[in-house]
Design a protein around this motif. Structure first.
Motif, PDB file in Angstrom:
ATOM      1  N   PHE A 104      45.537  47.948  34.028  1.00 25.75           N
ATOM      2  CA  PHE A 104      45.238  46.796  33.176  1.00 25.75           C
ATOM      3  C   PHE A 104      44.046  47.043  32.255  1.00 25.75           C
ATOM      4  CE2 PHE A 104      47.495  45.035  36.815  1.00 25.75           C
ATOM      5  CZ  PHE A 104      48.433  44.218  36.188  1.00 25.75           C
ATOM      6  N   ASP A 105      44.164  46.464  31.061  1.00 25.05           N
ATOM      7  CA  ASP A 105      43.086  46.532  30.073  1.00 25.05           C
ATOM      8  C   ASP A 105      42.152  45.339  30.166  1.00 25.05           C
ATOM      9  OD1 ASP A 105      44.187  48.875  28.419  1.00 25.05           O
ATOM     10  OD2 ASP A 105      45.886  47.487  28.460  1.00 25.05           O
ATOM     11  N   VAL A 106      42.647  44.229  30.738  1.00 23.05           N
ATOM     12  CA  VAL A 106      41.878  42.992  30.826  1.00 23.05           C
ATOM     13  C   VAL A 106      42.177  42.330  32.167  1.00 23.05           C
ATOM     14  CG1 VAL A 106      41.267  40.817  29.683  1.00 23.05           C
ATOM     15  CG2 VAL A 106      42.210  42.709  28.322  1.00 23.05           C
ATOM     16  N   PHE A 107      41.127  41.860  32.849  1.00 26.95           N
ATOM     17  CA  PHE A 107      41.276  41.021  34.047  1.00 26.95           C
ATOM     18  C   PHE A 107      40.892  39.590  33.662  1.00 26.95           C
ATOM     19  CE2 PHE A 107      40.096  44.503  37.424  1.00 26.95           C
ATOM     20  CZ  PHE A 107      41.241  45.205  37.102  1.00 26.95           C
ATOM     21  N   HIS A 108      41.743  38.633  33.972  1.00 29.47           N
ATOM     22  CA  HIS A 108      41.446  37.231  33.667  1.00 29.47           C
ATOM     23  C   HIS A 108      40.950  36.462  34.890  1.00 29.47           C
ATOM     24  CE1 HIS A 108      43.445  36.707  29.575  1.00 29.47           C
ATOM     25  NE2 HIS A 108      43.672  37.965  29.888  1.00 29.47           N
ATOM     26  N   THR A 109      40.851  37.112  36.049  1.00 34.15           N
ATOM     27  CA  THR A 109      40.649  36.371  37.287  1.00 34.15           C
ATOM     28  C   THR A 109      39.467  36.872  38.118  1.00 34.15           C
ATOM     29  OG1 THR A 109      42.374  37.758  38.296  1.00 34.15           O
ATOM     30  CG2 THR A 109      43.050  35.621  37.434  1.00 34.15           C
ATOM     31  N   LEU A 110      38.390  37.234  37.456  1.00 31.97           N
ATOM     32  CA  LEU A 110      37.149  37.502  38.192  1.00 31.97           C
ATOM     33  C   LEU A 110      36.631  36.152  38.703  1.00 31.97           C
ATOM     34  CD1 LEU A 110      34.744  39.212  39.096  1.00 31.97           C
ATOM     35  CD2 LEU A 110      33.817  39.005  36.775  1.00 31.97           C
ATOM     36  N   ASP A 111      36.536  36.021  40.031  1.00 31.98           N
ATOM     37  CA  ASP A 111      36.266  34.685  40.566  1.00 31.98           C
ATOM     38  C   ASP A 111      35.357  34.650  41.785  1.00 31.98           C
ATOM     39  OD1 ASP A 111      37.958  35.851  42.384  1.00 31.98           O
ATOM     40  OD2 ASP A 111      39.344  34.156  42.521  1.00 31.98           O
ATOM     41  N   ARG A 112      34.737  35.798  42.168  1.00 33.66           N
ATOM     42  CA  ARG A 112      33.921  35.782  43.376  1.00 33.66           C
ATOM     43  C   ARG A 112      33.010  36.997  43.403  1.00 33.66           C
ATOM     44  NH1 ARG A 112      38.899  37.654  44.142  1.00 33.66           N
ATOM     45  NH2 ARG A 112      39.304  39.351  45.634  1.00 33.66           N
ATOM     46  N   PRO A 113      31.870  36.874  44.100  1.00 30.18           N
ATOM     47  CA  PRO A 113      30.923  37.987  44.171  1.00 30.18           C
ATOM     48  C   PRO A 113      31.521  39.258  44.760  1.00 30.18           C
ATOM     49  CG  PRO A 113      29.846  35.954  44.819  1.00 30.18           C
ATOM     50  CD  PRO A 113      31.295  35.626  44.669  1.00 30.18           C
ATOM     51  N   LYS A 114      32.387  39.134  45.767  1.00 31.46           N
ATOM     52  CA  LYS A 114      32.964  40.323  46.393  1.00 31.46           C
ATOM     53  C   LYS A 114      33.717  41.182  45.383  1.00 31.46           C
ATOM     54  CE  LYS A 114      35.995  41.804  50.182  1.00 31.46           C
ATOM     55  NZ  LYS A 114      36.900  41.365  51.268  1.00 31.46           N
ATOM     56  N   LEU A 115      34.467  40.538  44.491  1.00 34.60           N
ATOM     57  CA  LEU A 115      35.194  41.279  43.463  1.00 34.60           C
ATOM     58  C   LEU A 115      34.235  41.874  42.442  1.00 34.60           C
ATOM     59  CD1 LEU A 115      37.786  42.249  42.175  1.00 34.60           C
ATOM     60  CD2 LEU A 115      38.088  39.971  41.155  1.00 34.60           C
ATOM     61  N   ALA A 116      33.214  41.120  42.071  1.00 39.07           N
ATOM     62  CA  ALA A 116      32.214  41.646  41.135  1.00 39.07           C
ATOM     63  C   ALA A 116      31.547  42.891  41.703  1.00 39.07           C
ATOM     64  CB  ALA A 116      31.174  40.569  40.831  1.00 39.07           C
ATOM     65  N   GLU A 117      31.176  42.839  42.975  1.00 39.04           N
ATOM     66  CA  GLU A 117      30.517  43.983  43.615  1.00 39.04           C
ATOM     67  C   GLU A 117      31.455  45.182  43.715  1.00 39.04           C
ATOM     68  OE1 GLU A 117      29.330  42.054  47.184  1.00 39.04           O
ATOM     69  OE2 GLU A 117      27.559  41.113  46.265  1.00 39.04           O
ATOM     70  N   ALA A 118      32.747  44.914  43.928  1.00 36.40           N
ATOM     71  CA  ALA A 118      33.721  46.003  43.961  1.00 36.40           C
ATOM     72  C   ALA A 118      33.858  46.650  42.584  1.00 36.40           C
ATOM     73  CB  ALA A 118      35.067  45.480  44.442  1.00 36.40           C
ATOM     74  N   LEU A 119      33.790  45.859  41.535  1.00 37.68           N
ATOM     75  CA  LEU A 119      33.827  46.399  40.175  1.00 37.68           C
ATOM     76  C   LEU A 119      32.614  47.294  39.912  1.00 37.68           C
ATOM     77  CD1 LEU A 119      35.024  43.197  38.311  1.00 37.68           C
ATOM     78  CD2 LEU A 119      36.242  45.381  38.307  1.00 37.68           C
ATOM     79  N   VAL A 120      31.459  46.868  40.378  1.00 36.54           N
ATOM     80  CA  VAL A 120      30.245  47.664  40.207  1.00 36.54           C
ATOM     81  C   VAL A 120      30.393  49.013  40.910  1.00 36.54           C
ATOM     82  CG1 VAL A 120      27.793  47.811  40.748  1.00 36.54           C
ATOM     83  CG2 VAL A 120      28.753  45.671  39.867  1.00 36.54           C
ATOM     84  N   LYS A 121      30.901  48.997  42.141  1.00 36.58           N
ATOM     85  CA  LYS A 121      31.090  50.248  42.894  1.00 36.58           C
ATOM     86  C   LYS A 121      32.078  51.178  42.182  1.00 36.58           C
ATOM     87  CE  LYS A 121      29.993  48.286  47.430  1.00 36.58           C
ATOM     88  NZ  LYS A 121      30.525  47.896  48.772  1.00 36.58           N
TER      89      LYS A 121
END
Length: 229
Positions: A104-121
């Protein structure tokens, strides 16, 4: 009420042109440029035989709900057509993140810290992150994903200051049976106070209202493809 299902007697090219025309009219009525609104053709549950006619007609932006389903059909279509932009518009589990980043080129459903932290990793491991929209549960519906409106400002602050994530905008899905304009206006208000320009809002039954209220991305499925299998 607007018919949200595609006319079976029309060709995919004609349906696409009709939707594009309605978007353009709504944009002009709102004093906006039609080119400022991206049409996402929501192809979830539809196979290649339904998608190819829209690709042949020139549509290049598509939305899918599930990582596994997208992985089964889009690599081959991208190889054939090229220049396709794929948007994830359904919820994302962190254990599917690695595969999603390759699709995917775009995610529309960032909705929680756990996912944000996984993106950072993932970024720390050298992965390129997609453009990100934060999903807002504008109706505070307990069964629906997304941040409560009262929690969005704080989450966006963490995205900027703690995780250094570049958020493009906000996304919402209004509750069934409620006036969508109220939810679109709320999303726009939250975006404006946080300095965000992207608004992913509006589907087959209400995309013109969304465009009038500032949508930059509309997610249209049944009006293009018809009843889902």
């Amino acid at each position: 009420m607007t018919d949200t299902n595609a006319n079976k007697n029309e060709t995919p090219k004609a349906r696409l042109a009709a939707i594009q025309g309605r978007i353009a009219r709504a944009a002009r009525e709102a004093g906006r440029k039609p080119g400022d609104v991206v049409l996402i053709a929501v192809s979830k549950t539809f196979g290649e035989e339904a998608i190819r006619p829209l690709l042949d007609a020139g549509q290049r932006v598509f939305g899918e709900n599930r990582v596994q389903e997208a992985a089964g059909k889009w690599p081959a279509l991208r190889d054939r057509y090229g220049n396709v932009e794929l948007h994830l518009i359904g919820p994302l589990q962190t254990n599917k993140l690695d595969e999603a980043l390759g699709l995917f080129d775009v995610f529309h459903t960032l909705d929680r810290p756990k996912l944000a932290e996984a993106l950072v990793k993932a970024r720390e491991k050298g992965r390129t992150l997609p453009r990100l929209f934060v999903q807002v549960n504008t109706g505070d519906e307990p069964q629906k994903a997304g941040l409560a409106p009262k929690d969005v400002d704080g989450f966006l602050m963490r995205c900027r200051d703690e995780w250094s994530l570049d958020v493009t905008g906000l996304m919402c899905i209004p509750p069934l049976g409620e006036e969508p304009a109220l939810h679109f206006a709320l999303l726009d208000k939250i975006a404006r106070r946080n300095g965000l320009s992207g608004l992913s809002m509006g589907m087959s039954g209400d995309f013109e209202t969304a465009v009038m209220l500032g949508a930059t991305h509309v997610r249209v499925g049944s009006a293009l493809f018809g009843t889902r299998p």
